[in-house]
Structures are given as C-alpha cells and as structure tokens.
Design a protein around this motif. Structure first.
Motif, PDB file in Angstrom:
ATOM      1  N   ASP A   1       0.838  -1.214   0.000  1.00 35.14           N
ATOM      2  CA  ASP A   1       0.000   0.000   0.000  1.00 35.14           C
ATOM      3  C   ASP A   1       0.865   1.252   0.000  1.00 35.14           C
ATOM      4  O   ASP A   1       0.623   2.216  -0.732  1.00 35.14           O
ATOM      5  CB  ASP A   1      -0.893   0.035   1.252  1.00 35.14           C
ATOM      6  CG  ASP A   1      -2.002  -0.989   1.204  1.00 35.14           C
ATOM      7  OD1 ASP A   1      -2.538  -1.327   2.274  1.00 35.14           O
ATOM      8  OD2 ASP A   1      -2.325  -1.470   0.087  1.00 35.14           O
ATOM      9  N   MET A   2       1.874   1.251   0.876  1.00 36.36           N
ATOM     10  CA  MET A   2       2.711   2.443   1.009  1.00 36.36           C
ATOM     11  C   MET A   2       3.609   2.634  -0.206  1.00 36.36           C
ATOM     12  O   MET A   2       3.928   3.770  -0.574  1.00 36.36           O
ATOM     13  CB  MET A   2       3.506   2.374   2.314  1.00 36.36           C
ATOM     14  CG  MET A   2       2.603   2.503   3.531  1.00 36.36           C
ATOM     15  SD  MET A   2       3.494   2.720   5.081  1.00 36.36           S
ATOM     16  CE  MET A   2       2.100   2.931   6.207  1.00 36.36           C
ATOM     17  N   LEU A   3       4.037   1.543  -0.817  1.00 36.40           N
ATOM     18  CA  LEU A   3       4.780   1.686  -2.072  1.00 36.40           C
ATOM     19  C   LEU A   3       3.877   2.304  -3.135  1.00 36.40           C
ATOM     20  O   LEU A   3       4.305   3.169  -3.904  1.00 36.40           O
ATOM     21  CB  LEU A   3       5.293   0.320  -2.535  1.00 36.40           C
ATOM     22  CG  LEU A   3       6.402  -0.317  -1.698  1.00 36.40           C
ATOM     23  CD1 LEU A   3       6.710  -1.727  -2.203  1.00 36.40           C
ATOM     24  CD2 LEU A   3       7.663   0.529  -1.719  1.00 36.40           C
ATOM     25  N   GLU A   4       2.627   1.874  -3.153  1.00 36.93           N
ATOM     26  CA  GLU A   4       1.683   2.431  -4.121  1.00 36.93           C
ATOM     27  C   GLU A   4       1.450   3.919  -3.875  1.00 36.93           C
ATOM     28  O   GLU A   4       1.241   4.690  -4.803  1.00 36.93           O
ATOM     29  CB  GLU A   4       0.343   1.672  -4.062  1.00 36.93           C
ATOM     30  CG  GLU A   4      -0.654   2.122  -5.127  1.00 36.93           C
ATOM     31  CD  GLU A   4      -1.938   1.301  -5.118  1.00 36.93           C
ATOM     32  OE1 GLU A   4      -2.676   1.383  -6.124  1.00 36.93           O
ATOM     33  OE2 GLU A   4      -2.204   0.584  -4.132  1.00 36.93           O
TER      34      GLU A   4
ATOM     35  N   GLY B   1       3.591   5.893  -3.042  1.00 37.55           N
ATOM     36  CA  GLY B   1       4.768   6.628  -3.487  1.00 37.55           C
ATOM     37  C   GLY B   1       5.777   6.923  -2.405  1.00 37.55           C
ATOM     38  O   GLY B   1       6.693   7.721  -2.599  1.00 37.55           O
TER      39      GLY B   1
END
Lengths: 108, 135
Positions: free
Chosen positions: A97-100, A102
């Motif tokens: 989620d956090m990679l998504e 950004g």
C-alpha cells in the motif's frame, strides 16, 4: 516533501539496526514527512510490550507510525495482547500500500 | 489503479528470511494487480536456478516425498504463472554478471538474463522500487 516507509527486520536486542532505524524515522518525521517504521521478521520482537526497547517511546512521541507484520508476530508466538501499545499489527500488504502511495522505502 | 513495482533482491536461497518476505511481497503485489519487475543480483540469481532438487532426509528417515523440501524455483514459477493468468507481467531478470560469476546459467522458464542497466530501466518505468539488501 516525500513520505517514508522504513522496513526493519532485525531483532532490537541483538542488533543496533532497529535503533538506527528508529533514529532515522524520528529525524525524518521531525523534518515534516509522514513516516512508518514497519517491523518485519525478527524486528517484530520490538513490538512485544515486555521487551525493553526505549526507542518505542521516542517514536510515539515523534508521531512515527509503528506497524508490525502480523505474520512475523504469529511466527514468534507474540499474541495480540502482548503487542505494545502504540504498535499496530497489520499484514505485509501495508508495505505494498505504502509503495503504491509513493513513499520512499528503505529496507534495513 | 495499480501500476508497476520493482524489487531488487540479493540473497541466495535458503539463507535468510528476506527471500520469503520478498516473495510474499511480490505475490501480494500481483494479487493487487501490479505488474512486477524483479532484478535479482548477487546470490539471488540462484533463486530461480532450474537445477534445484529436493532430497530425502536420511537422519530422520524421510523419503524425498516425505521430506517435501521447498524449492524456491517452484515458488517463482508459480508467481510467474500467477502473473500470466491474471494478464500481468512478472519480469524476473537475473544479473548476467552475477550469473557468470556463480555459474548460475540454468534458470527456469520465464526468467531472463540481463544487466544492471535493466534494473535502471525497470526502476525508471516503475511507480516505486524496493531494494532488499543482503543481511
């Protein structure tokens, strides 16, 4: 201003890695970023309330989001009621989620 | 709308938990509809090594079937199949320099040989990148 995800994986009692990650997280938070310190693998031990990990209070005071991998907690026999206040148990999907979102991600 | 995530891996199979955590992340990303790039370098080029074999356990008296030893190449093949079935891409690139150093030429189908330039290209085209360093 970038937001950050720091993934810690080492036991806080046998490695300075978790403390270093906590220091980094705190500094980044104080610079104005949103920061999550994700405790995976052996770093999940740091989520245990009975472990004396002084960085936990410092992280909470700074407003760093502290999350522990539920899978890692279960692997290590850490029950829900043994997790320290202020630490949220979640699944590894939180990292995705956090990679998504950004967030800049750092794996320790 | 999910896009593309790239992961860089370094650890060889069987040595540490980082490998399984990484593969769990890759699976989650695929389940959520991401295309995924993997740049495997250093010992990680052995993760999809086609010659991995299960073995019996003579000490515990278990046959090959009973021992059911895990093989990372099967996990990676399953992830490649999962991506394909979902209409996604799992682009697994083994660093050719690291393959040559280690003699790890025989990779499973779906894995391609590349170079650090491929990692740069993947990272440039991705929404985000996670480098998982060796312990």
């Amino acid at each position: 201003m970038s937001d950050y995800l720091i993934i810690a994986t080492r036991d806080p009692l046998s490695s300075g890695n978790a403390d270093w990650g906590a220091d980094l997280a705190t500094t980044l938070k104080q610079s104005g970023a949103e920061v999550c310190l994700f405790l995976a693998e052996n770093a999940a031990f740091a989520a245990r309330a009975r472990i004396v990990w002084t960085a936990r209070d410092r992280l909470a005071a700074a407003g760093v989001e502290l999350v522990a991998d539920r899978f890692a907690l279960e692997e290590r026999g850490i029950a829900d009621d043994e997790v320290a206040q202020g630490v949220r148990a979640s699944d590894l999907g939180t990292v995705v989620d956090m990679l998504e979102q950004g967030r800049k991600a750092i794996w320790l | 709308m999910p896009g593309t995530l790239t992961f860089a891996l370094m650890d060889p199979p069987y040595e540490c938990a980082r490998t399984t955590t990484a593969l769990r992340l890759i699976e989650i990303a695929l389940d959520r509809g991401f295309n995924v790039g993997v740049f495997a370098y250093e010992g990680a080029v052995y993760l999809p090594f086609a010659q991995q074999q299960a073995h019996p356990n003579a000490v515990h008296g278990r046959t090959v079937e009973e021992e059911d030893h895990p093989l990372p190449r099967l996990w990676i093949a399953a992830l490649i199949d999962k991506a394909r079935a979902a209409g996604l891409t799992l682009d697994w690139v083994n660093c050719g320099l690291c393959v040559d150093e280690r003699g790890a030429h025989d990779a499973i189908e779906g894995v391609r040989r590349g170079s650090p330039a491929d990692f740069w290209a993947m990272a440039s085209a991705s929404d985000n990148v996670l480098v998982i360093p060796t312990s």
